[in-house]
Design an enzyme around this catalytic site. Structure first.
Site, PDB file in Angstrom:
ATOM      1  N   LYS A  22      -3.487  81.018   2.304  1.00 45.63           N
ATOM      2  CA  LYS A  22      -3.427  81.932   3.497  1.00 45.63           C
ATOM      3  C   LYS A  22      -1.407  81.071   3.671  1.00 45.63           C
ATOM      4  O   LYS A  22      -1.026  82.631   4.331  1.00 45.63           O
ATOM      5  CB  LYS A  22      -4.021  81.548   5.224  1.00 45.63           C
ATOM      6  N   ASN A  23      -1.091  80.120   3.907  1.00 41.14           N
ATOM      7  CA  ASN A  23      -0.046  79.724   3.838  1.00 41.14           C
ATOM      8  C   ASN A  23       1.730  80.428   3.268  1.00 41.14           C
ATOM      9  O   ASN A  23       2.017  80.610   3.217  1.00 41.14           O
ATOM     10  CB  ASN A  23       0.015  78.789   5.115  1.00 41.14           C
ATOM     11  N   ARG A  92       2.239  83.301  15.052  1.00 42.25           N
ATOM     12  CA  ARG A  92       3.078  82.832  15.169  1.00 42.25           C
ATOM     13  C   ARG A  92       3.785  83.521  13.739  1.00 42.25           C
ATOM     14  O   ARG A  92       4.917  83.688  13.869  1.00 42.25           O
ATOM     15  CB  ARG A  92       3.070  81.968  15.579  1.00 42.25           C
ATOM     16  N   CYS A 116       1.967  77.469  22.024  1.00 44.56           N
ATOM     17  CA  CYS A 116       0.874  77.769  21.353  1.00 44.56           C
ATOM     18  C   CYS A 116      -0.022  76.394  21.559  1.00 44.56           C
ATOM     19  O   CYS A 116       0.245  75.763  21.962  1.00 44.56           O
ATOM     20  CB  CYS A 116       0.482  77.781  19.984  1.00 44.56           C
ATOM     21  N   PRO A 122       9.525  76.015  18.823  1.00 42.95           N
ATOM     22  CA  PRO A 122      10.297  76.898  18.971  1.00 42.95           C
ATOM     23  C   PRO A 122      10.968  78.132  17.700  1.00 42.95           C
ATOM     24  O   PRO A 122      10.046  76.809  16.945  1.00 42.95           O
ATOM     25  CB  PRO A 122      11.539  76.555  19.558  1.00 42.95           C
ATOM     26  N   ILE A 123      11.453  78.373  17.665  1.00 44.00           N
ATOM     27  CA  ILE A 123      11.879  79.095  16.410  1.00 44.00           C
ATOM     28  C   ILE A 123      13.609  79.208  16.274  1.00 44.00           C
ATOM     29  O   ILE A 123      14.169  79.604  15.451  1.00 44.00           O
ATOM     30  CB  ILE A 123      11.853  80.824  16.130  1.00 44.00           C
ATOM     31  N   ASP A 124      14.568  77.973  17.151  1.00 47.49           N
ATOM     32  CA  ASP A 124      15.343  78.135  17.592  1.00 47.49           C
ATOM     33  C   ASP A 124      16.606  77.585  15.715  1.00 47.49           C
ATOM     34  O   ASP A 124      17.434  78.300  15.704  1.00 47.49           O
ATOM     35  CB  ASP A 124      15.864  76.915  17.993  1.00 47.49           C
ATOM     36  N   LEU A 329       4.679  65.680  13.823  1.00 50.42           N
ATOM     37  CA  LEU A 329       4.908  67.036  13.881  1.00 50.42           C
ATOM     38  C   LEU A 329       4.791  67.786  15.093  1.00 50.42           C
ATOM     39  O   LEU A 329       5.936  68.355  15.111  1.00 50.42           O
ATOM     40  CB  LEU A 329       5.034  67.617  12.551  1.00 50.42           C
ATOM     41  N   ARG A 399      -9.542  82.497  12.052  1.00 53.21           N
ATOM     42  CA  ARG A 399      -7.998  82.939  11.757  1.00 53.21           C
ATOM     43  C   ARG A 399      -6.925  82.122   9.897  1.00 53.21           C
ATOM     44  O   ARG A 399      -7.072  82.859   8.904  1.00 53.21           O
ATOM     45  CB  ARG A 399      -7.171  82.312  12.398  1.00 53.21           C
TER      46      ARG A 399
HETATM   47  C1  UD1 Z   1       4.247  75.414   8.824  1.00 52.59           C
HETATM   48  C2  UD1 Z   1       2.220  76.228   9.071  1.00 52.59           C
HETATM   49  C3  UD1 Z   1       1.283  75.058   9.975  1.00 52.59           C
HETATM   50  C4  UD1 Z   1       1.634  73.376   9.609  1.00 52.59           C
HETATM   51  C5  UD1 Z   1       3.560  73.506   9.817  1.00 52.59           C
HETATM   52  C6  UD1 Z   1       3.588  72.321   9.182  1.00 52.59           C
HETATM   53  C7  UD1 Z   1       2.889  78.178   7.756  1.00 52.59           C
HETATM   54  C8  UD1 Z   1       2.320  80.083   8.167  1.00 52.59           C
HETATM   55  N1  UD1 Z   1       2.907  77.036   8.911  1.00 52.59           N
HETATM   56  O1  UD1 Z   1       3.910  76.206  10.317  1.00 52.59           O
HETATM   57  O2  UD1 Z   1       0.371  75.691   9.316  1.00 52.59           O
HETATM   58  O3  UD1 Z   1       1.329  72.504  10.661  1.00 52.59           O
HETATM   59  O4  UD1 Z   1       3.939  74.603   8.934  1.00 52.59           O
HETATM   60  O5  UD1 Z   1       3.653  71.334   8.025  1.00 52.59           O
HETATM   61  O6  UD1 Z   1       3.013  77.818   6.947  1.00 52.59           O
HETATM   62  N2  UD1 Z   1      10.746  73.058  14.976  1.00 52.59           N
HETATM   63  C9  UD1 Z   1      11.486  73.357  15.874  1.00 52.59           C
HETATM   64  N3  UD1 Z   1      12.487  74.707  15.791  1.00 52.59           N
HETATM   65  C10 UD1 Z   1      11.897  75.562  14.820  1.00 52.59           C
HETATM   66  C11 UD1 Z   1      11.115  75.082  13.316  1.00 52.59           C
HETATM   67  C12 UD1 Z   1      10.576  74.560  13.714  1.00 52.59           C
HETATM   68  O7  UD1 Z   1      11.996  72.557  16.089  1.00 52.59           O
HETATM   69  O8  UD1 Z   1      13.253  76.874  14.584  1.00 52.59           O
HETATM   70  C13 UD1 Z   1      10.033  72.200  14.930  1.00 52.59           C
HETATM   71  C14 UD1 Z   1       8.612  72.608  14.807  1.00 52.59           C
HETATM   72  O9  UD1 Z   1       8.353  72.605  16.774  1.00 52.59           O
HETATM   73  C15 UD1 Z   1       7.483  71.031  14.323  1.00 52.59           C
HETATM   74  C16 UD1 Z   1       8.568  71.388  13.316  1.00 52.59           C
HETATM   75  O10 UD1 Z   1       9.566  71.178  13.175  1.00 52.59           O
HETATM   76  O11 UD1 Z   1       8.191  70.115  15.156  1.00 52.59           O
HETATM   77  C17 UD1 Z   1       8.131  71.252  11.690  1.00 52.59           C
HETATM   78  O12 UD1 Z   1       7.260  72.600  12.229  1.00 52.59           O
HETATM   79  P1  UD1 Z   1       6.917  73.765  11.265  1.00 52.59           P
HETATM   80  O13 UD1 Z   1       7.223  73.356   9.754  1.00 52.59           O
HETATM   81  O14 UD1 Z   1       8.320  75.267  11.946  1.00 52.59           O
HETATM   82  O15 UD1 Z   1       6.056  74.830  11.304  1.00 52.59           O
HETATM   83  P2  UD1 Z   1       5.521  75.398  11.487  1.00 52.59           P
HETATM   84  O16 UD1 Z   1       6.581  76.928  10.061  1.00 52.59           O
HETATM   85  O17 UD1 Z   1       5.548  76.719  13.129  1.00 52.59           O
END
Ligand code: UD1
Length: 420
Positions: A22-23, A92, A116, A122-124, A329, A399
């Site tokens: 899926k990912n 997300r 969530c 966040p997506i900062d 994480l 999902r």
């Molecule tokens: C992806 C996976 C999810 C998995 C996660 C970690 C997909 C669709 N989902 O989620 O299944 O659990 O990787 O392996 O591939 N962060 C920030 N700011 C940002 C982006 C991330 O602070 O802009 C933080 C997050 O809150 C988290 C960490 O970075 O603590 C890692 O998150 P991230 O790798 O971005 O997870 P996703 O890509 O959302």
């Protein structure tokens, strides 16, 4: 609403074929926005998240032919660049359209995903990176409004934290940018590697694939000629079925997997006393004489995946001694603990560290799924619990797990999908 009813303590046997990841499929569907020709994706898992992202593309004006495990997407008809709240809030990963939409159209509005169940998420970092590439970004009425009227330009992106979808978004944005983009501290997950390889096969020069520094030579707006792509096997689904074999102390084989992607998971199973036979794209798990306690710290790939943490917690309940699981994480990824306690689990939680005191004889219970992977941990507990377990709110499971009850039933489990 559907729920799963499990009659526990049935030994499993036989084999199960693992679906596409899926990912990996999600970023590849978003990647279709960069394609000049219809993009054909095979080995697609038939799960809700995939349908959600296809619906989002449909809303943007793209068309697709979806037939169970494959889809052909034509994005030449896109006539909107607005990813609406209604869809993004349900998944997300919808945020994956941000990079490609902005790169192709120079404008997009994508609803902010919000928090969530497992944390703030966040997506900062995505936004900061796009700004470095010349995008103007503001937040208006809950939407990320992004503009790059003259196109994105290459730059050096240094991610403060390793982010999987962040890396994927920037890879796709960089593919159509002017000049070279270097991503420092890039994610190395197999799903990121597949996206890089697909970019390369589509004519984009990409260096450093699989490393933490990736260089992408953008096409300056020229759309990509994309090949047919087969989605890689789902390493998390594979790990979950290995745990199903382990928790019932059965011998089962998982087929159509990439064993290398599961190194960290396989190591932990071995440390817990389970035998493993690996041959080509198949892994057989063998019963343990005694289940040993385990210490797990989640981290980025190639470390132990956070998406397997909950399943191993269920397994650790049976271990002869005290196990420790540290979640590094996500700040709130222990929602399954309270539910596992309903089976009789002895787990102590302090901050991001769970101490699991085993062995426990689990008793079937009514439990509530809280997020995708937490839900599978409850199913696993149900498989080895005495009596009947009802797992409610399984829309979380739907999902990301294709035909879960069918696959488990074929292995000999007694699992039924029922209506509340
Ligand atoms: C992806 C996976 C999810 C998995 C996660 C970690 C997909 C669709 N989902 O989620 O299944 O659990 O990787 O392996 O591939 N962060 C920030 N700011 C940002 C982006 C991330 O602070 O802009 C933080 C997050 O809150 C988290 C960490 O970075 O603590 C890692 O998150 P991230 O790798 O971005 O997870 P996703 O890509 O959302």
């Amino acid at each position: 609403m559907d729920y799963l009813q499990i009659k526990g303590m049935k030994p499993l046997q036989g084999s199960v074929t693992i679906s596409g990841a899926k990912n990996s499929a999600l970023p590849l569907i978003a990647f279709s926005i960069l394609s000049k020709n219809p993009f054909l994706l095979t080995n697609l898992p038939e799960v809700q998240d995939i349908k959600t992202l296809l619906k989002l593309l449909d809303n943007l004006g793209a068309s697709y032919e979806y037939n169970k495990n494959q889809v052909e997407i034509d994005t030449s008809t896109i006539n909107s660049t607005i990813a609406k709240y209604d869809i993004v809030r349900t998944m997300r990963a919808s945020v994956l359209v941000l990079g490609p939409l902005l790169a192709r159209f120079g404008h997009c509005e994508v609803s902010l995903p919000g928090g969530c169940a497992i944390g703030q998420r966040p997506i900062d970092l995505h936004l900061k990176a796009l700004k470095t590439m010349g995008a103007e970004i503001s937040i208006r009425s809950g939407y990320v409004v992004a503009n790059a009227p003259k196109g994105l330009k290459g730059g050096v992106i240094v991610f403060d934290k390793v982010t999987v979808t962040g890396t994927e978004n920037i890879l796709m944005a960089a593919a159509l940018a002017k000049g070279t983009t270097t991503i420092v501290n890039a994610a190395k997950e197999p799903e990121v590697v597949q996206l890089c390889e697909v970019l390369k096969k589509s004519g984009v020069e990409v260096e450093g694939i699989g490393s933490d520094e990736i260089k992408i030579y953008g096409t300056a707006g020229e759309l990509l000629k994309t090949p047919k792509v087969e989605v890689i096997p789902d390493r998390i689904e594979a790990g979950t079925y290995l745990c199903a074999g382990a928790i019932t102390n059965s011998k089962i084989t998982i087929r159509k997997v990439e064993p290398q992607h599961l190194d960290a998971v396989l190591l932990k199973l071995q440390q817990m006393g389970f035998g493993l036979e690996i041959e080509g794209d198949e892994i057989t798990i063998l019963p343990a004489k005694k289940i040993e306690p385990v210490e797990i710290v989640t981290s980025e790939y190639p470390g132990f995946p956070t998406d397997m943490q909950a399943q191993f917690m269920s397994l650790a309940l049976l271990a002869d001694g005290t196990s420790f699981i540290e979640e590094r994480l996500f700040e709130n990824r222990f929602m399954h603990v309270a539910e596992l306690k309903r089976f009789g689990a002895n787990i102590q939680l302090k901050g991001n560290l769970a101490t699991i005191i085993g062995p426990t004889k689990l008793c079937g219970a009514d439990v509530m799924a809280t997020d995708l992977r937490a839900s599978s941990a409850l199913v696993l507990a149900g498989l080895c619990a005495k009596g009947v377990t009802n797992v409610h709110r399984i829309y979380h499971l739907d999902r990301g797990y294709e035909k879960l009850e069918e696959k488990l039933t074929a292995l000999g489990a007694e699992v039924k999908r029922l209506k509340e």
